[in-house]
Design a protein around this motif. Structure first.
Motif, PDB file in Angstrom:
ATOM      1  N   ILE A 123       0.849  -1.203   0.000  1.00 55.99           N
ATOM      2  CA  ILE A 123       0.000   0.000   0.000  1.00 55.99           C
ATOM      3  C   ILE A 123       0.882   1.250   0.000  1.00 55.99           C
ATOM      4  CG2 ILE A 123      -1.670   1.344   1.326  1.00 55.99           C
ATOM      5  CD1 ILE A 123      -2.799  -1.364   2.341  1.00 55.99           C
ATOM      6  N   ASP A 124       1.869   1.270   0.886  1.00 50.74           N
ATOM      7  CA  ASP A 124       2.776   2.421   0.968  1.00 50.74           C
ATOM      8  C   ASP A 124       3.574   2.599  -0.315  1.00 50.74           C
ATOM      9  OD1 ASP A 124       1.893   2.891   3.534  1.00 50.74           O
ATOM     10  OD2 ASP A 124       3.631   1.940   4.506  1.00 50.74           O
ATOM     11  N   GLY A 125       3.824   1.492  -1.018  1.00 49.82           N
ATOM     12  CA  GLY A 125       4.617   1.536  -2.246  1.00 49.82           C
ATOM     13  C   GLY A 125       3.841   1.961  -3.479  1.00 49.82           C
ATOM     14  N   ALA A 152      -6.025  -2.635   7.128  1.00 49.16           N
ATOM     15  CA  ALA A 152      -5.169  -1.675   6.430  1.00 49.16           C
ATOM     16  C   ALA A 152      -5.745  -1.326   5.060  1.00 49.16           C
ATOM     17  CB  ALA A 152      -3.761  -2.244   6.293  1.00 49.16           C
ATOM     18  N   LEU A 153      -6.282  -2.323   4.371  1.00 52.05           N
ATOM     19  CA  LEU A 153      -6.868  -2.081   3.056  1.00 52.05           C
ATOM     20  C   LEU A 153      -8.124  -1.214   3.165  1.00 52.05           C
ATOM     21  CD1 LEU A 153      -6.349  -5.657   1.639  1.00 52.05           C
ATOM     22  CD2 LEU A 153      -5.390  -3.567   0.647  1.00 52.05           C
ATOM     23  N   ALA A 154      -8.919  -1.449   4.199  1.00 50.91           N
ATOM     24  CA  ALA A 154     -10.108  -0.624   4.405  1.00 50.91           C
ATOM     25  C   ALA A 154      -9.712   0.819   4.698  1.00 50.91           C
ATOM     26  CB  ALA A 154     -10.949  -1.193   5.546  1.00 50.91           C
ATOM     27  N   ASP A 155      -8.697   0.998   5.539  1.00 52.39           N
ATOM     28  CA  ASP A 155      -8.247   2.351   5.877  1.00 52.39           C
ATOM     29  C   ASP A 155      -7.702   3.078   4.656  1.00 52.39           C
ATOM     30  OD1 ASP A 155      -8.936   1.945   8.514  1.00 52.39           O
ATOM     31  OD2 ASP A 155      -6.891   1.479   9.178  1.00 52.39           O
ATOM     32  N   ALA A 156      -6.972   2.356   3.799  1.00 52.75           N
ATOM     33  CA  ALA A 156      -6.364   2.966   2.619  1.00 52.75           C
ATOM     34  C   ALA A 156      -7.368   3.177   1.489  1.00 52.75           C
ATOM     35  CB  ALA A 156      -5.208   2.095   2.120  1.00 52.75           C
ATOM     36  N   PRO A 187     -16.672  -2.925   7.063  1.00 53.61           N
ATOM     37  CA  PRO A 187     -17.669  -2.456   6.094  1.00 53.61           C
ATOM     38  C   PRO A 187     -17.144  -1.442   5.085  1.00 53.61           C
ATOM     39  CG  PRO A 187     -18.052  -1.478   8.251  1.00 53.61           C
ATOM     40  CD  PRO A 187     -17.021  -2.548   8.448  1.00 53.61           C
ATOM     41  N   ARG A 188     -15.962  -0.873   5.319  1.00 55.05           N
ATOM     42  CA  ARG A 188     -15.428   0.127   4.385  1.00 55.05           C
ATOM     43  C   ARG A 188     -14.539  -0.496   3.307  1.00 55.05           C
ATOM     44  NH1 ARG A 188     -11.902   3.509   6.666  1.00 55.05           N
ATOM     45  NH2 ARG A 188     -11.574   2.104   8.438  1.00 55.05           N
TER      46      ARG A 188
END
Length: 291
Positions: A123-125, A152-156, A187-188
């Motif tokens: 994600i950072d990359g 982490a995927l939901a947050d990003a 849910p996001r």
């Protein structure tokens, strides 16, 4: 080349589009691609029927064909089937995206030690999309090892194209139940349900209607090949129209048993209108990926 290839350009030009965005194409290390295609050739147990590959060619030729169709952005859908494989695939996909700027950099993951760390690093990359394959991977998307990665995927807000329907044959953890449980916890998540969740179409439409970040891709759906065994219910077409801003075109190129044009013309047969087609074939993908 396959039957109808010459019609692809006319399809998107008649809609007034600048081209196509295909969210479900497979580019992977050549020896992995060879093994995948051999599995299709053998009609392995996860395939379930004869599956002649229409675009069997070297990587450079595949890229030329896709670009010749007018595909402006596409993916390199990679997926592991065992621990220790995802990091290696991700490294290859990063290199492929670097030398192929029209490819949306793609990554994948597997329930294993360290998965949260390498997903965060991807994600950072700058990864644009992840691929998860519940059927081939044979894992439960609710596995506790994956929970930090999903978070982490939901947050990003990074999209994840996920093969979680039970087509072409059921897996141990396919179907709407495991994904419903995952979405209840996260849910996001921007899940893109591959193949419209075939054959559990209506169940995955239910999830998309309930969770506003869930998208659907059209990969193989509505084609003669898919309709033979898993017909999309005619009465659900209105629901598909109403979700039109979250439906994305996908092809499964190159491992499809028919010409690329047929996948597009199958969408036209739904008679959901040119505006719907423009969103599905370009606009929705452009918005989701910031193209």
């Amino acid at each position: 080349m396959a039957e109808g290839d010459e019609r692809v350009g006319a399809f998107w030009r008649e809609l007034g589009l600048p081209g196509l965005i295909d969210v479900h194409t497979h580019f992977m290390p050549e020896r992995v691609m060879a093994k995948v295609q051999a599995y299709f050739d053998a009609a392995g147990p996860l395939v379930g029927r004869e599956w002649p590959i229409a675009y069997r060619m070297e990587e450079d030729a595949r890229l030329a064909v896709l670009r010749g169709f007018g595909v402006r952005a596409f993916t390199s859908m990679i997926y592991p089937h065992k621990p220790g494989m995802a990091r290696w695939l991700n490294g290859w996909a990063a290199g492929f995206a670097t030398r192929t700027p029209d490819c949306l950099r793609t990554a994948t993951f597997f329930p294993e030690d360290g998965v949260a760390d390498y997903v965060a690093a991807e994600i950072d990359g700058g990864v644009r999309v992840f691929k998860a394959h519940v059927q081939v991977g044979g894992y439960d998307p609710g596995d506790a090892l994956l929970d930090p990665a999903w978070g982490a995927l939901a947050d990003a807000g990074t999209p994840i194209v996920i093969h979680c329907g039970s087509g072409p044959v059921p897996g141990r953890h396919t179907g709407p139940g495991p994904i419903g449980g995952l979405l209840a916890r996260h849910p996001r998540l921007r899940l893109v349900i591959a193949h419209l969740g075939m054959p559990e179409y209506t169940d995955f439409l239910d999830l998309a209607e309930h969770y506003p970040h869930v998208h659907l891709d059209t990969t193989m759906a509505f084609t003669d090949f898919a309709e033979h065994d898993a017909p999309f219910p005619r009465e659900a077409r209105g629901r598909l129209r109403d979700l039109g801003d979250r439906v994305l075109f996908g092809s499964d190129f190159p491992n499809i048993p028919y010409g690329y044009a047929h996948a597009l013309e199958a969408l036209t047969r739904l008679e959901l209108g040119d505006s719907w087609l423009r969103g599905v074939c370009y606009g929705n993908g452009a918005r989701l990926f910031g193209i």
